[in-house]
Design an enzyme around this catalytic site. Structure first.
Site, mmCIF file in Angstrom:
data_model
loop_
_atom_site.group_PDB
_atom_site.id
_atom_site.type_symbol
_atom_site.label_atom_id
_atom_site.label_comp_id
_atom_site.label_asym_id
_atom_site.label_seq_id
_atom_site.Cartn_x
_atom_site.Cartn_y
_atom_site.Cartn_z
ATOM 1 N N SER A 562 0.732 -1.239 -0.067
ATOM 2 C CA SER A 562 -0.021 0.040 0.165
ATOM 3 C C SER A 562 0.872 1.138 0.099
ATOM 4 O O SER A 562 2.017 1.198 0.395
ATOM 5 C CB SER A 562 -0.841 0.124 1.585
ATOM 6 O OG SER A 562 -1.567 1.250 1.410
ATOM 7 N N TYR A 575 -2.975 -0.831 10.396
ATOM 8 C CA TYR A 575 -3.079 -1.390 8.851
ATOM 9 C C TYR A 575 -1.640 -0.813 8.146
ATOM 10 O O TYR A 575 -0.874 -1.454 7.719
ATOM 11 C CB TYR A 575 -4.107 -0.474 8.561
ATOM 12 C CG TYR A 575 -4.128 -0.824 6.784
ATOM 13 C CD1 TYR A 575 -4.692 -1.946 6.474
ATOM 14 C CD2 TYR A 575 -3.778 0.346 5.956
ATOM 15 C CE1 TYR A 575 -4.802 -2.089 4.851
ATOM 16 C CE2 TYR A 575 -3.812 0.134 4.525
ATOM 17 C CZ TYR A 575 -4.372 -1.218 4.059
ATOM 18 O OH TYR A 575 -4.659 -1.466 2.636
#
Length: 685
Positions: A562, A575
Site C-alpha cells: 500500500s 494497518y
C-alpha cells in the site's frame, strides 16, 4: 451454400452433427478429439445452379462430442475422387493433402484432416472412424487379425497397420468393394471404421463393433491381464497418496518442464492405481501406446517410478531424477535412430506422463486441458493394454512407425499453424483474497493473459464462484484459505499442486483494515491485521518458495502492499505498520530468493474503493469520517488528492501485477511499483 453458426443448412450435415455428438459424448466410443465422421449428400452449386455431390467430414483438430457445423470440412466429391487419377503413390502421398484445398466447396469450412480420403473414397453415404478402447485392444493384439475373424466373422474385416493418409483411404475403399457383406473394419494398431447408407445405420454399425468387441473381451479375458499383484505396489490410502503426490509434484513438474514449461494434471483413478499395482506394468509401460492419437498426446512411453508405494519422498525424488536422465537419453537415442534428413528438430526429450506406484499419474501439456486430456489418453491406453493382454499379447506398432507419425511433416505443419501462446501461457498462479476487489481483478487479468489461476479466499463458496466467473476448472479453481493459519496455507498450496501440477506466481493480496486512532486501537485489532497481512504473507511466501525452489523454474512472488507503507496518515497505525512490514518482506525475500531465479516485487496502491471488500466492511465509512466527507465520495476524494487526479480501481493494480510477471521485467526484483495516480508523500526514496 451458406454456413450457419447454429442449425446446419443441409439435412446431411445436420444428421452428421447429431450422430457425431452422440458418438463423441460416450468415452467408450472414442477419445477426446479422436476419430472423424462424414456424410455425403447433395446441394445446389450457387455458380451453376446445378446439384453437386458433397462430402461433409469432421475437420482437422475438432472433437466429435462438441462438433458444430463450423468444424466440418465441405468438399466436392467429384474433385476428391478425381485425385485418384493424379495420386503419385504411397511414397509421395503427403503431397495429396495440399490438393484437398482445391476440392473444397465454397469457403470449405474447417481444414480437411488427413483422414478425408477414408471418408470420400469409401462407397458409403455415411462413415465413422473411431478410437474405442475395445476396438484398439483388438487392433493391437498380436493375433488381432485372427481375433477379428473369430469375433466378427466376415462382417468386420482386418486392415493391416498403415499410416493415415490417401493410401489408407484407397485400401478401405477396395476392402469394402471386395467384401460387400462387411459393415466396417479393424485398423491394425489404430482403431475402427464403420459405414452405412443412412446415418442411423452407420451409427448402429459403429456401436455394434464397439460393443461386440467389449463383450468378447469381458467374456474371454484372462483373470489377471496385467499379471499378479506386485508386492509393495498397492495403492496408498486416498489421504496418503494425495499428500505424497503434492510432495512430489514440484519435482516432477520441473522434470517435465526441463525443455519447455508445462502445466500438469494429477489423477489417482483406480484404473491407474490397479495398473501400477500389477507385475506386468513395467513391461507394458515400456512398450508405449499405439493409436496415433494416444502417443501424440502422451509421447511414445511414460516415465515410471520403479519404487514401491511406501518409498520415502527423498528416495522417490532421487530416483525420479535418475530416471529422468535415462528417459532423456533414451528419447534422444529414439530420435537419432529414426530421424531422416528432412525430419523436424527434436521437440523435447521430457516425459509427458509420469506414473508413481501407489499414488497415481501426472500428465503434462501446454495448458491444463492438454495435460488433462493427455492423462485421459493414457487411461485409454491402459484399457487397450488390458483388453489386448487379456485375450492375447499387446503388440503396438513399432517405434519407426511411431516416429514417422510423431515427426510427420504434416504434424509439424499443424503445430506451426497453432496460434502464438499468450504471454503468461503455462504460468500457474495463486492469488490470495481473490474472491473480490483487487484480488479478483488480478486473477481475471492473469487468466486473460494465459495463466491458470487458483483463487484462495476465506470463503470457499465465494472463491469457487469467482473462479467460475473466470472460466472452467481448466482455467481457474477456488480454494479455501485462512492465510493466518499455517496448516491452511499448506493445504491451499497442495490443492494448487494437485489442480495444476505446480506453481509459478503467487500474489499476496489477502488483507483487511480497521481504521482507528492509536488510543482506540486494541491489541486484538493489531494482532488481527498483522496475522492476516504480515504473518499471512510470510506463511504464503514460505510455502510457495519451497515449491518454487524444488521446481527449479524460477517464479514470481508479488505483494500487494500500500502507499500507506510509505505515507504516514492519521488513525491508521495497525494497518500502515503491517503494510510497512509487507513492504520490507519484499526486499528481504528478493535478496534471499534471487539465487533460485525467484523475483519478489510489490505494488503500492492508493485507496481502491470500487469493488473492495475492505472498504465495504466499514473501512470506507471510517476513512470518510476521518476526512470529513460522505462515504460515496471517497473514491473521488482520493482521486483529487493525487497528482493525476484519477481514481485507482482494481484493474489498475492487476495491470501492474501482470507487467511485473512478464518477460519484459525479467530482470526486475525488489521493486515497489506505486499505483496511486501520484501521491507525492508516498514517492519512494
Amino acid at each position: 451454400m451458406s454456413h450457419s453458426t447454429t442449425e446446419p443448412t443441409n439435412p446431411a450435415a445436420a444428421e452428421l452433427i447429431a450422430r457425431s455428438n452422440r458418438l463423441g459424448a460416450d468415452p467408450k466410443n472414442t477419445n477426446y478429439a479422436g476419430g472423424n465422421t462424414s456424410a455425403k449428400g447433395t446441394a445446389i452449386d450457387p455458380v451453376t445452379g446445378e446439384e453437386v455431390e458433397l462430402l461433409w467430414v469432421k475437420g482437422s483438430g475438432g472433437d466429435l462430442g462438441t462438433l458444430t457445423e463450423k468444424g466440418l470440412a465441405v468438399l466436392r466429391l467429384d474433385r476428391l475422387r478425381a485425385m485418384q487419377n493424379t495420386y503419385p503413390g504411397v511414397e509421395r502421398e503427403d503431397e495429396m493433402v495440399a490438393a484437398f484445398d482445391y476440392t473444397l466447396h465454397g469457403k470449405g469450412g474447417a481444414a480437411p484432416s488427413i483422414d478425408t480420403p477414408m471418408h470420400g473414397l469409401v462407397d458409403a453415404k455415411h462413415v465413422d472412424h473411431l478410437h474405442p478402447d475395445s476396438g484398439i485392444a483388438i487392433a493391437t493384439a498380436a493375433d488381432g487379425e485372427e481375433l477379428t475373424r473369430t469375433i466378427f466373422g466376415d462382417t468386420v474385416v482386418w486392415v493391416p497397420w498403415r499410416r493415415p493418409g490417401f493410401q489408407l483411404g484407397l485400401d478401405i475403399a477396395a476392402l469394402k468393394r471386395e467384401n460387400p457383406q462387411a459393415i466396417g473394419c479393424i485398423l491394425g494398431g489404430h482403431g475402427i471404421t464403420a459405414w452405412g447408407e443412412t446415418s442411423e445405420e452407420s451409427e448402429k454399425n459403429s456401436l455394434w463393433i464397439i460393443d461386440t468387441a467389449a463383450a468378447y473381451i469381458a467374456e474371454n479375458s484372462k483373470a489377471e491381464p496385467f499379471g499378479a499383484p506386485l508386492e509393495g505396489y498397492a495403492a496408498l490410502s486416498p489421504a496418503e497418496r494425495r499428500a505424497k503426490a503434492a510432495a512430489l509434484a514440484p519435482v516432477i513438474r520441473g522434470i517435465a518442464s526441463t525443455d519447455k514449461p508445462q502445466v500438469g494434471h494429477f489423477t489417482d483413478a483406480d484404473v491407474v492405481l490397479d495398473f501400477l499395482a500389477s507385475s506386468e506394468h513395467p513391461r507394458l509401460a515400456a512398450l508405449g501406446t499405439s493409436c496415433p492419437d494416444h502417443f501424440l498426446r502422451t509421447k511414445v512411453k511414460p516415465l515410471v517410478l520403479d519404487l514401491p508405494s511406501d518409498a520415502s519422498i527423498e528416495d522417490s525424488i532421487a530416483r525420479l531424477e535418475e530416471l529422468h536422465e535415462q528417459y532423456r537419453a533414451d528419447y534422444q537415442a529414439y530420435y537419432d535412430r529414426n530421424k531422416k534428413d528432412d525430419s523436424p528438430a527434436i521437440r523435447g526429450a521430457d516425459p509427458l506422463i509420469v506414473l508413481i506406484p501407489g499414488v497415481g499419474m501426472f500428465s503434462y501439456g501446454k495448458d491444463k486441458q492438454t495435460a488433462r486430456v493427455a492423462g485421459e489418453f493414457y487411461v485409454n491406453a491402459i484399457n487397450v493394454m488390458r483388453g489386448a493382454e487379456g485375450l492375447s499379447t499387446y503388440a503396438p506398432i513399432d517405434e519407426a512407425e511411431k516416429f514417422n507419425i510423431e515427426y510427420w511433416s504434416l504434424e509439424e505443419a499443424k503445430l506451426q499453424r497453432m496460434p502464438k501462446p499468450k504471454p503468461l501461457a503455462t504460468r500457474i498462479a495463486l492469488v490470495t483474497g481473490a474472491a473480490s476487489g483487487i484480488g479478483k481483478a488480478i486473477a481475471t487479468r492473469l487468466a486473460a493473459e494465459g495463466a491458470v489461476v487458483v483463487i484462495a479466499d476465506l470463503s470457499l463458496e465465494k472463491a469457487q464462484a469467482a473462479a467460475a466467473e473466470i472460466g472452467n476448472t481448466d482455467v481457474a479453481v477456488g480454494v479455501q484459505a485462512d492465510v493466518s493459519d499455517e496448516a491452511a496455507v499448506e493445504a491451499s498450496i497442495n490443492e494448487t499442486l494437485l489442480a495444476f501440477g505446480g506453481l509459478d506466481l503467487v500474489v499476496n493480496n489477502a488483507g483487511l483494515s480497521l481504521s482507528r486512532p492509536l488510543l482506540e486501537t486494541t491489541v486484538a485489532d493489531w494482532d488481527l491485521q498483522h496475522n492476516v497481512m504480515a504473518k499471512g504473507s510470510f506463511l504464503v511466501s514460505k510455502a510457495a518458495a519451497r515449491v518454487l525452489i524444488a521446481q527449479k523454474l524460477g517464479g514470481d512472488i508479488v505483494y500487494i502492499s500500500s502507499k500507506n507503507s510509505v505515507f504516514a496518515g492519521p488513525n491508521n497505525v495497525a494497518y500502515s505498520a503491517t503494510k510497512a512490514d509487507q513492504a520490507h518482506q519484499v526486499r528481504l525475500l528478493a535478496a534471499e530468493l534471487g539465487e533460485y531465479g525467484i523475483k519478489v516485487n510489490g505494488i503500492n496502491p492508493d485507496g481502491v474503493v470500487r469493488g473492495s471488500g475492505i472498504f465495504a466492511s466499514g473501512w470506507g465509512a471510517n476513512r470518510a469520517k476521518t476526512y470529513g466527507i460522505e462515504e460515496e465520495d471517497l473514491g473521488k476524494f482520493y482521486a483529487q488528492r493525487t497528482i493525476l487526479k484519477r481514481e485507482v480501481v482494481p484493474e489498475n493494480v492487476a495491470n501492474a501485477v501482470y507487467v511485473l510477471c512478464t518477460s519484459d521485467l525479467s530482470h526486475t526484483t525488489g521493486l515497489h511499483i506505486p499505483v496511486d495516480a501520484g501521491v507525492a508523500a508516498a514517492f519512494l526514496r
